[in-house]
Design a protein around this motif. Structure first.
Motif, PDB file in Angstrom:
ATOM      1  N   LEU A   2       0.843  -1.174   0.000  1.00  0.00           N
ATOM      2  CA  LEU A   2       0.000   0.000   0.000  1.00  0.00           C
ATOM      3  C   LEU A   2       0.881   1.227   0.000  1.00  0.00           C
ATOM      4  O   LEU A   2       1.680   1.440   0.891  1.00  0.00           O
ATOM      5  CB  LEU A   2      -0.880  -0.027   1.254  1.00  0.00           C
ATOM      6  CG  LEU A   2      -1.927   1.033   1.404  1.00  0.00           C
ATOM      7  CD1 LEU A   2      -2.938   0.919   0.282  1.00  0.00           C
ATOM      8  CD2 LEU A   2      -2.615   0.878   2.731  1.00  0.00           C
ATOM      9  N   HIS A   3       0.716   2.038  -1.035  1.00  0.00           N
ATOM     10  CA  HIS A   3       1.526   3.242  -1.101  1.00  0.00           C
ATOM     11  C   HIS A   3       0.859   4.275  -1.981  1.00  0.00           C
ATOM     12  O   HIS A   3      -0.079   3.974  -2.697  1.00  0.00           O
ATOM     13  CB  HIS A   3       2.927   2.931  -1.620  1.00  0.00           C
ATOM     14  CG  HIS A   3       2.925   2.409  -3.026  1.00  0.00           C
ATOM     15  ND1 HIS A   3       2.684   1.089  -3.321  1.00  0.00           N
ATOM     16  CD2 HIS A   3       3.107   3.044  -4.201  1.00  0.00           C
ATOM     17  CE1 HIS A   3       2.734   0.916  -4.628  1.00  0.00           C
ATOM     18  NE2 HIS A   3       2.993   2.087  -5.188  1.00  0.00           N
ATOM     19  N   ASP A  12       7.467   7.183  -3.076  1.00  0.00           N
ATOM     20  CA  ASP A  12       6.249   6.526  -2.592  1.00  0.00           C
ATOM     21  C   ASP A  12       6.091   6.709  -1.095  1.00  0.00           C
ATOM     22  O   ASP A  12       7.067   6.710  -0.350  1.00  0.00           O
ATOM     23  CB  ASP A  12       6.300   5.038  -2.906  1.00  0.00           C
ATOM     24  CG  ASP A  12       6.132   4.767  -4.386  1.00  0.00           C
ATOM     25  OD1 ASP A  12       6.373   3.621  -4.773  1.00  0.00           O
ATOM     26  OD2 ASP A  12       5.759   5.684  -5.133  1.00  0.00           O
ATOM     27  N   VAL A  65      -4.317  -3.605  -1.055  1.00  0.00           N
ATOM     28  CA  VAL A  65      -3.311  -3.421  -2.100  1.00  0.00           C
ATOM     29  C   VAL A  65      -3.892  -2.460  -3.123  1.00  0.00           C
ATOM     30  O   VAL A  65      -4.963  -2.709  -3.673  1.00  0.00           O
ATOM     31  CB  VAL A  65      -2.945  -4.761  -2.782  1.00  0.00           C
ATOM     32  CG1 VAL A  65      -1.976  -4.534  -3.928  1.00  0.00           C
ATOM     33  CG2 VAL A  65      -2.389  -5.734  -1.768  1.00  0.00           C
ATOM     34  N   VAL A  66      -3.202  -1.350  -3.346  1.00  0.00           N
ATOM     35  CA  VAL A  66      -3.661  -0.347  -4.296  1.00  0.00           C
ATOM     36  C   VAL A  66      -2.741  -0.388  -5.502  1.00  0.00           C
ATOM     37  O   VAL A  66      -1.533  -0.170  -5.389  1.00  0.00           O
ATOM     38  CB  VAL A  66      -3.648   1.070  -3.669  1.00  0.00           C
ATOM     39  CG1 VAL A  66      -4.042   2.112  -4.708  1.00  0.00           C
ATOM     40  CG2 VAL A  66      -4.573   1.116  -2.471  1.00  0.00           C
ATOM     41  N   GLU A  67      -3.306  -0.682  -6.653  1.00  0.00           N
ATOM     42  CA  GLU A  67      -2.546  -0.676  -7.903  1.00  0.00           C
ATOM     43  C   GLU A  67      -2.654   0.714  -8.502  1.00  0.00           C
ATOM     44  O   GLU A  67      -3.742   1.239  -8.646  1.00  0.00           O
ATOM     45  CB  GLU A  67      -3.125  -1.699  -8.886  1.00  0.00           C
ATOM     46  CG  GLU A  67      -3.161  -3.120  -8.364  1.00  0.00           C
ATOM     47  CD  GLU A  67      -1.812  -3.798  -8.414  1.00  0.00           C
ATOM     48  OE1 GLU A  67      -0.986  -3.422  -9.261  1.00  0.00           O
ATOM     49  OE2 GLU A  67      -1.591  -4.699  -7.593  1.00  0.00           O
ATOM     50  N   GLY A  68      -1.583   1.335  -8.843  1.00  0.00           N
ATOM     51  CA  GLY A  68      -1.609   2.655  -9.465  1.00  0.00           C
ATOM     52  C   GLY A  68      -1.577   3.760  -8.428  1.00  0.00           C
ATOM     53  O   GLY A  68      -1.427   3.515  -7.226  1.00  0.00           O
ATOM     54  N   HIS A  72      -6.020   8.210  -7.702  1.00  0.00           N
ATOM     55  CA  HIS A  72      -7.058   7.565  -8.513  1.00  0.00           C
ATOM     56  C   HIS A  72      -7.919   6.633  -7.659  1.00  0.00           C
ATOM     57  O   HIS A  72      -9.144   6.584  -7.804  1.00  0.00           O
ATOM     58  CB  HIS A  72      -6.443   6.797  -9.666  1.00  0.00           C
ATOM     59  CG  HIS A  72      -5.793   7.686 -10.685  1.00  0.00           C
ATOM     60  ND1 HIS A  72      -4.944   7.206 -11.649  1.00  0.00           N
ATOM     61  CD2 HIS A  72      -5.848   9.026 -10.882  1.00  0.00           C
ATOM     62  CE1 HIS A  72      -4.507   8.199 -12.398  1.00  0.00           C
ATOM     63  NE2 HIS A  72      -5.043   9.313 -11.936  1.00  0.00           N
ATOM     64  N   TYR A  73      -7.251   5.890  -6.785  1.00  0.00           N
ATOM     65  CA  TYR A  73      -7.971   4.976  -5.902  1.00  0.00           C
ATOM     66  C   TYR A  73      -8.932   5.752  -4.999  1.00  0.00           C
ATOM     67  O   TYR A  73     -10.093   5.395  -4.851  1.00  0.00           O
ATOM     68  CB  TYR A  73      -6.975   4.170  -5.053  1.00  0.00           C
ATOM     69  CG  TYR A  73      -7.646   3.239  -4.081  1.00  0.00           C
ATOM     70  CD1 TYR A  73      -8.071   1.975  -4.478  1.00  0.00           C
ATOM     71  CD2 TYR A  73      -7.878   3.626  -2.760  1.00  0.00           C
ATOM     72  CE1 TYR A  73      -8.708   1.119  -3.592  1.00  0.00           C
ATOM     73  CE2 TYR A  73      -8.511   2.787  -1.867  1.00  0.00           C
ATOM     74  CZ  TYR A  73      -8.922   1.536  -2.285  1.00  0.00           C
ATOM     75  OH  TYR A  73      -9.555   0.696  -1.410  1.00  0.00           O
TER      76      TYR A  73
END
Length: 181
Positions: A2-3, A12, A65-68, A72-73
């Motif tokens: 997570l970042h 990050d 878990v954040v992708e991108g 945006h999330y």
């Protein structure tokens, strides 16, 4: 992991730590509130939506878990939460409308029952003012459902006499009921 990136030049951030989480909150909360306000039209509700999104992220920080990019999330999470809030509000309003419609129908039913009972009592009083033979024939005809022939045979009178008494009773009731306020 997570970042979130503060911007394209920053390293990050790990929002699993309080410091990283607070930085992400400070960077994005104002913009997210503006987005939520534009969707729901209520400042207090918008602030609650953003708060709830961040609270959810904090509570799930060890497994999320954040992708991108984090921005945006967060934007997507706030949009979804705002739409959910609007959907719940619409459902609540529909329930209120149905509730008041049902109360209105029940109120009309109660009012109609009271009016009917009042009318029934008034008719009873008027029938009581009829001459005894006329009252007896009216009772047998209208309340007992007997035919004119059966009434005539039982009371040993002609059917024409039964009809005359019923005519007299109905004329009296019609006259006196139309005078009722």
């Amino acid at each position: 992991m997570l970042h979130a990136a503060e911007n394209t030049n920053d390293k990050d951030l790990d929002i699993r730590s309080e410091e990283g989480f607070e930085k992400v909150y400070r960077m994005h909360s104002e913009k997210l509130c503006a987005l939520a306000i534009s969707m729901v039209g209520d400042i207090s509700l918008a602030e609650n939506i953003v708060h709830d999104v961040f609270l959810s992220i904090w509570n799930r920080r060890d497994h999320l878990v954040v992708e991108g990019p984090m921005e945006h999330y967060l934007t997507r999470a706030v949009k979804l939460a705002a739409m959910d809030s609007l959907r719940k509000k619409a459902l609540h309003q529909k329930k209120l409308v149905r509730h008041f419609q049902n109360r209105e129908v029940q109120s009309h039913c109660t009012e109609e029952r009271l009016n009917f009972e009042s009318l029934r009592q008034h008719v009873g009083l008027l029938v009581g003012k009829l001459p005894s033979k006329c009252r007896e024939i009216f009772h047998l005809s209208r309340e007992m459902g007997w035919t004119n022939r059966k009434i005539a045979a039982t009371l040993l009178i002609s059917e024409r006499t039964v009809e005359a008494h019923l005519y007299k009773a109905l004329k009296f009731l019609k006259k006196n009921l139309s005078e009722q306020p």
